[in-house]
Design an enzyme around this catalytic site. Structure first.
Site, mmCIF file in Angstrom:
data_model
loop_
_atom_site.group_PDB
_atom_site.id
_atom_site.type_symbol
_atom_site.label_atom_id
_atom_site.label_comp_id
_atom_site.label_asym_id
_atom_site.label_seq_id
_atom_site.Cartn_x
_atom_site.Cartn_y
_atom_site.Cartn_z
ATOM 1 N N ASP A 182 -1.045 0.863 17.497
ATOM 2 C CA ASP A 182 0.340 1.088 17.097
ATOM 3 C C ASP A 182 0.702 2.354 16.786
ATOM 4 O OD1 ASP A 182 2.947 -1.252 16.321
ATOM 5 O OD2 ASP A 182 3.026 0.835 15.552
ATOM 6 N N ILE A 183 1.737 3.184 17.330
ATOM 7 C CA ILE A 183 1.909 4.473 16.977
ATOM 8 C C ILE A 183 2.338 4.671 15.665
ATOM 9 C CG2 ILE A 183 4.673 4.552 17.678
ATOM 10 C CD1 ILE A 183 4.082 6.800 19.318
ATOM 11 N N ASN A 238 6.600 -10.996 15.869
ATOM 12 C CA ASN A 238 7.861 -10.880 15.444
ATOM 13 C C ASN A 238 8.832 -11.438 16.680
ATOM 14 O OD1 ASN A 238 7.578 -9.773 12.927
ATOM 15 N ND2 ASN A 238 7.175 -7.732 13.833
ATOM 16 N N GLN A 283 11.954 -7.664 15.387
ATOM 17 C CA GLN A 283 11.475 -7.477 16.784
ATOM 18 C C GLN A 283 12.440 -6.411 17.359
ATOM 19 O OE1 GLN A 283 11.633 -10.413 19.886
ATOM 20 N NE2 GLN A 283 10.566 -9.098 21.288
ATOM 21 N N HIS A 331 4.846 -9.056 22.644
ATOM 22 C CA HIS A 331 3.544 -8.486 21.937
ATOM 23 C C HIS A 331 3.040 -9.087 20.861
ATOM 24 C CE1 HIS A 331 6.956 -6.396 20.275
ATOM 25 N NE2 HIS A 331 6.322 -6.023 19.381
ATOM 26 N N HIS A 384 1.017 -8.173 17.173
ATOM 27 C CA HIS A 384 0.237 -7.423 16.290
ATOM 28 C C HIS A 384 -0.932 -8.009 15.601
ATOM 29 C CE1 HIS A 384 4.302 -5.202 15.684
ATOM 30 N NE2 HIS A 384 4.699 -6.048 16.073
HETATM 31 P P1 5GP Z 1 8.111 -5.192 16.904
HETATM 32 O O1 5GP Z 1 8.947 -4.426 15.693
HETATM 33 O O2 5GP Z 1 8.982 -5.379 18.043
HETATM 34 O O3 5GP Z 1 7.586 -6.462 16.245
HETATM 35 O O4 5GP Z 1 6.701 -4.209 17.165
HETATM 36 C C1 5GP Z 1 6.960 -3.207 17.904
HETATM 37 C C2 5GP Z 1 5.925 -2.147 17.669
HETATM 38 O O5 5GP Z 1 5.713 -1.338 18.580
HETATM 39 C C3 5GP Z 1 6.147 -1.473 16.299
HETATM 40 O O6 5GP Z 1 5.237 -1.673 15.682
HETATM 41 C C4 5GP Z 1 6.047 -0.041 16.675
HETATM 42 O O7 5GP Z 1 5.641 0.910 16.063
HETATM 43 C C5 5GP Z 1 5.336 -0.029 18.119
HETATM 44 N N1 5GP Z 1 5.699 1.179 19.031
HETATM 45 C C6 5GP Z 1 6.878 1.512 19.204
HETATM 46 N N2 5GP Z 1 6.893 2.399 20.420
HETATM 47 C C7 5GP Z 1 5.610 2.722 20.703
HETATM 48 C C8 5GP Z 1 4.731 3.458 21.484
HETATM 49 O O8 5GP Z 1 5.449 4.239 22.336
HETATM 50 N N3 5GP Z 1 3.547 3.437 21.529
HETATM 51 C C9 5GP Z 1 2.849 2.844 20.491
HETATM 52 N N4 5GP Z 1 1.517 2.712 20.469
HETATM 53 N N5 5GP Z 1 3.451 1.954 19.771
HETATM 54 C C10 5GP Z 1 4.740 1.628 19.781
#
Ligand code: 5GP
Ligand code: ZN
Length: 120
Positions: free
Chosen positions: A38-39, A93, A100, A106, A108
């Site tokens: 994760d970034i 999420n 989300q 995806h 985590h």
């Molecule tokens: P969500 O909030 O949808 O459950 O998770 C999305 C995740 O993707 C977040 O933890 C966010 O930090 C990660 N993320 C968003 N953009 C990028 C990216 O360009 N590269 C990587 N490696 N992670 C990303």
């Protein structure tokens, strides 16, 4: 495929990562999933399992034995490779209310620190 859906997927950040159009720190590759760091990590280990194909969320994720089997075995492989067997969390999420932020399915995998319950 409808053209609006194609256009949406062309803008999807995880579709771009899967295709290699956006760089990522990839830790593992499977037939149906890739695993990247994760970034914006929320724990010392924070890995995302991302489907190669675009599905909006867990409700759209296909009921396919092959995909489900790979999902579970990649979780196990990541946990072992990162040595977080003694404690980790698997989070999916789903929807705005659950936080989300990327509408491409995806998972985590978080570990390497103590975690609290209930989650925020
Ligand atoms: P969500 O909030 O949808 O459950 O998770 C999305 C995740 O993707 C977040 O933890 C966010 O930090 C990660 N993320 C968003 N953009 C990028 C990216 O360009 N590269 C990587 N490696 N992670 C990303
Ligand atoms: Zn996508």
């Amino acid at each position: 495929m409808r053209s609006e859906r194609k256009a949406f997927m062309a803008d999807c950040i995880f579709c771009k990562i899967v295709k290699g159009k956006i760089p990522s720190d990839k830790v593992m590759e499977g037939k149906h999933f890739i695993a990247i760091r994760d970034i914006n990590p929320q724990a010392p280990v924070h890995i995302l399992l991302i489907t190669r194909e675009h599905f909006k969320n867990i409700l759209e994720f296909p009921r396919s034995e092959g995909m489900f089997f790979e999902m579970l075995s990649m979780i196990e492989k990541v946990v072992k490779a990162e040595k977080i067997e003694k404690g980790f969390r698997v989070v999916i999420n789903t929807g705005l209310e659950a936080g989300q932020s990327v509408d491409h399915f995806h998972i985590h995998i978080l570990g390497g620190r103590e975690m609290k319950w209930p989650p925020g």
